[in-house]
Design an enzyme around this catalytic site. Structure first.
Site, PDB file in Angstrom:
ATOM      1  N   LYS A 111       8.232  -3.009  13.662  1.00  0.00           N
ATOM      2  CA  LYS A 111       8.818  -2.540  12.403  1.00  0.00           C
ATOM      3  C   LYS A 111       9.776  -1.373  12.642  1.00  0.00           C
ATOM      4  CE  LYS A 111       5.243  -3.663   8.970  1.00  0.00           C
ATOM      5  NZ  LYS A 111       4.283  -3.056   8.012  1.00  0.00           N
ATOM      6  N   LYS A 147       0.824  -1.208   0.000  1.00  0.00           N
ATOM      7  CA  LYS A 147       0.000   0.000   0.000  1.00  0.00           C
ATOM      8  C   LYS A 147       0.859   1.259   0.000  1.00  0.00           C
ATOM      9  CE  LYS A 147      -3.923   0.246   2.276  1.00  0.00           C
ATOM     10  NZ  LYS A 147      -4.947   0.389   3.349  1.00  0.00           N
ATOM     11  N   GLU A 189      -4.823 -10.170  14.009  1.00  0.00           N
ATOM     12  CA  GLU A 189      -4.337  -8.819  13.721  1.00  0.00           C
ATOM     13  C   GLU A 189      -5.469  -7.808  13.847  1.00  0.00           C
ATOM     14  OE1 GLU A 189      -0.940  -8.050  10.927  1.00  0.00           O
ATOM     15  OE2 GLU A 189      -2.525  -7.087   9.761  1.00  0.00           O
ATOM     16  N   GLY A 237      -5.281  -4.064   4.547  1.00  0.00           N
ATOM     17  CA  GLY A 237      -4.494  -5.083   3.861  1.00  0.00           C
ATOM     18  C   GLY A 237      -5.046  -6.481   3.990  1.00  0.00           C
ATOM     19  N   ARG A 238      -5.481  -6.864   5.198  1.00  0.00           N
ATOM     20  CA  ARG A 238      -5.940  -8.238   5.398  1.00  0.00           C
ATOM     21  C   ARG A 238      -7.341  -8.480   4.849  1.00  0.00           C
ATOM     22  NH1 ARG A 238      -5.046  -5.480   9.852  1.00  0.00           N
ATOM     23  NH2 ARG A 238      -6.702  -4.998  11.342  1.00  0.00           N
ATOM     24  N   GLU A 245      10.191  -5.401   4.212  1.00  0.00           N
ATOM     25  CA  GLU A 245      10.366  -6.760   3.712  1.00  0.00           C
ATOM     26  C   GLU A 245      10.067  -6.831   2.214  1.00  0.00           C
ATOM     27  OE1 GLU A 245       8.381  -7.142   7.850  1.00  0.00           O
ATOM     28  OE2 GLU A 245       8.349  -5.759   6.156  1.00  0.00           O
ATOM     29  N   HIS A 269      -3.286 -36.702  13.981  1.00  0.00           N
ATOM     30  CA  HIS A 269      -2.101 -37.463  14.365  1.00  0.00           C
ATOM     31  C   HIS A 269      -1.017 -36.551  14.937  1.00  0.00           C
ATOM     32  CE1 HIS A 269      -3.614 -41.204  12.589  1.00  0.00           C
ATOM     33  NE2 HIS A 269      -4.189 -40.397  11.718  1.00  0.00           N
TER      34      HIS A 269
END
Length: 550
Positions: free
Chosen positions: A512, A206, A353, A267-268, A212, A384
């Site tokens: 960050k 954005k 978040e 964003g999410r 990153e 399992h």
């Protein structure tokens, strides 16, 4: 400011929870043979069964009363109409506008954003068709065969989860890859087998400043230009999805190849926008539209259905009931379909978040438990691995079981085995088995009394473990769209019930900022600035060990 705990319905639920803790679901089912019919909701593409929760009709009535006292309906209207419900960032929350398939006008600051969305979709369609039809050429004139999506968080998890879920619908004309980790191992492994002449990069950020993402994007540029020997090749191999066109252009991306993001989309919650380009490129634009239509189906259900039968509202209320009132601290997401292997990770980000907070929207410390930690795995693998914990631990973990009636990849006998486990596990978690039943079973099997005395306590399962079952008719673009939207609206309602701002993420920002400062210290030969003794010791050990290696 009024806290939720002062509401009459909240106090009634606190009293009711104490009463319900002594109840067992076995007794509730025995007392009401129509329990499934009362506590299930049929949706356009799926069924939600919530009858295996420790609730009665009285519980649900009290929870619905709480939802009404919390003004869920008016908050829903505020969100869909574009009011700035993201108070800490002064933003509207309009990811639903991205899949407004009826194209009803939605005005924000005097502009009909439905027109903006349609324009963006038109641009996405043209771009998708160009690439898929081989009309978009790389620097050497060859068609694009591979897409590398560079993003992190919502710019990665959503598109990747969907493309993985809908692999059977891909014609494999384009191979889609994802890079999110700043650990160089991931991008090196992704790029190693690819031909630079045939790769198109999508950089999704954005702000176009995410450390990153920009680190990976710069590495991708170096990889490309070292093959093409031409900096101008970036314009033919990179597109961007961003709200910061200036930064993208400065990076070397042609302005015509920049796709819009808006500050009214978090964003999410953004896979419905151009963030979903990898989905459209992989499946074709028509399938991407089907995804939007499935989400729109749930938007309509959420807006038009009374709270008592409203699936997202019910899921949010049950989460509140199990966590805040009954004390569960985590929730498992357990898909029984290989195609949904990334769903747990996706929903982990979406919920934690959004609502993993301890301050109310009034800025006051919250005195009650909020959302549980979300975790999970494919159901069969989990059986399992950690189902032992789900069945017999002292910690009760509510779980969502998610599967489909029809397999997209039918192999004789497999789906029946899979779904038999789905149904058996929800039954076992609910019913359990008491010591008397264990002793009878072992006696019938001819075991000695001494063996039974030794083993019986270990084989007891208390049951009474709450589960929701979500059964899709079939995994498809439309049903996946509906499933994601179902959880998005659940998360929104949770935030309203808990008085939490679901659409900011200040907890992400702190780390960050510190990382940027520490990175400068790692790259400098000067002494580091003062930190706590642990951080100072770790940085010094890292730098001294690295220097010795050199």
């Amino acid at each position: 400011m009024t806290s939720r705990v002062s509401l009459p319905s909240w106090q009634a639920l606190q009293t009711h929870a104490k009463e319900m803790k002594s109840q067992h679901m076995n007794d509730l089912f025995a007392a009401d043979t129509s329990r499934f019919d009362k506590f299930s909701v049929q949706l356009p593409a799926m069924l939600l069964d919530y009858s295996k929760n420790l609730v009665t009709a009285d519980t649900m009535e009290k929870l619905i009363t709480l939802a009404k006292e919390c003004d869920v309906e008016s908050w829903r209207e505020k969100m869909f109409s574009g009011e700035q419900i993201n108070k800490t960032e002064d933003r509207a929350v309009l990811h639903t506008a991205l899949r407004n398939r009826e194209q009803t006008p939605i005005y924000l600051d005097g502009e009909n954003i439905s027109d903006c969305v349609e324009a963006a979709l038109t641009k996405m369609k043209a771009f998708t068709e160009q690439v898929r039809q081989g009309k978009w050429k790389g620097y050497s004139g060859k068609r694009i065969t591979d897409i590398v999506n560079i993003g992190v968080g919502g710019s990665n998890l959503g598109p990747q989860m969907v493309t993985e879920a809908l692999k059977p619908y891909s014609d494999d004309s384009i191979n889609v890859h994802y890079v999110s980790n700043v650990d160089g191992t991931q991008i090196a492994n992704v790029l190693r087998p690819l031909n630079p002449e045939k790769v198109l990069f999508i950089v999704s950020s954005k702000t176009f400043t995410t450390a990153e993402t920009m680190t990976n994007a710069k590495t991708a540029v170096k990889w490309l230009t070292s093959a093409s020997f031409d900096q101008t090749s970036v314009a033919k191999h990179f597109v961007a999805v961003t709200a910061n066109k200036e930064n993208a252009v400065a990076f070397g991306i042609d302005e015509d190849n920049i796709f819009d993001m808006w500050d009214w989309v978090g964003g999410r919650f953004s896979l419905w926008s151009a963030i979903g380009l990898p989905i459209a490129l992989d499946l074709g634009f028509e399938k991407f539209i089907e995804l939007l239509e499935g989400a729109h189906d749930i938007d309509k259900h959420f807006c038009e259905t009374e709270l008592e039968n409203n699936a997202p509202v019910i899921l949010a209320l049950l989460s509140l009931w199990n966590c805040t009132f009954l004390g569960a601290q985590s929730q498992a997401i357990l898909p029984y379909d290989q195609s949904l292997h990334m769903l747990s990770a996706y929903l982990q980000q979406a919920e934690m978040e959004s609502n993993g907070k301890s301050v109310s929207w009034h800025g006051e410390e919250i005195s009650y438990p909020t959302v549980p930690s979300i975790w999970g795995e494919l159901g069969i693998n989990g059986q399992h691995a950690f189902y032992q914990y789900l069945h017999q631990s002292n910690n009760v973990v509510p779980a969502d079981f998610i599967g489909s009636v029809e397999s997209v990849t039918p192999v004789q006998g497999h789906h029946e085995t899979l779904m038999a486990n789905f149904f058996a596990q929800t039954q076992a978690l609910m019913a359990g088995v008491n010591e008397e039943q264990v002793r009878v079973d072992l006696t019938v099997k001819g075991r000695s009394k001494s063996y039974i005395d030794k083993v019986a306590p270990h084989k007891v399962h208390k049951g009474n473990r709450p589960t929701n079952s979500i059964l899709m008719t079939r995994i498809s673009p439309r049903s996946i769209g509906s499933l994601i939207a179902l959880y998005e609206h659940k998360i929104f309602v949770q935030g309203v019930l808990l008085q939490i701002c679901s659409f900011d993420q200040w907890g992400v920002e702190l780390g960050k900022g510190l990382a940027n400062e520490i990175q400068a210290e790692l790259e400098s030969e000067e002494n580091i600035r003062p930190h706590d003794s642990s951080t100072t010791g770790l940085i010094n050990f890292y730098k001294s060990t690295l220097n010795k290696a050199d």
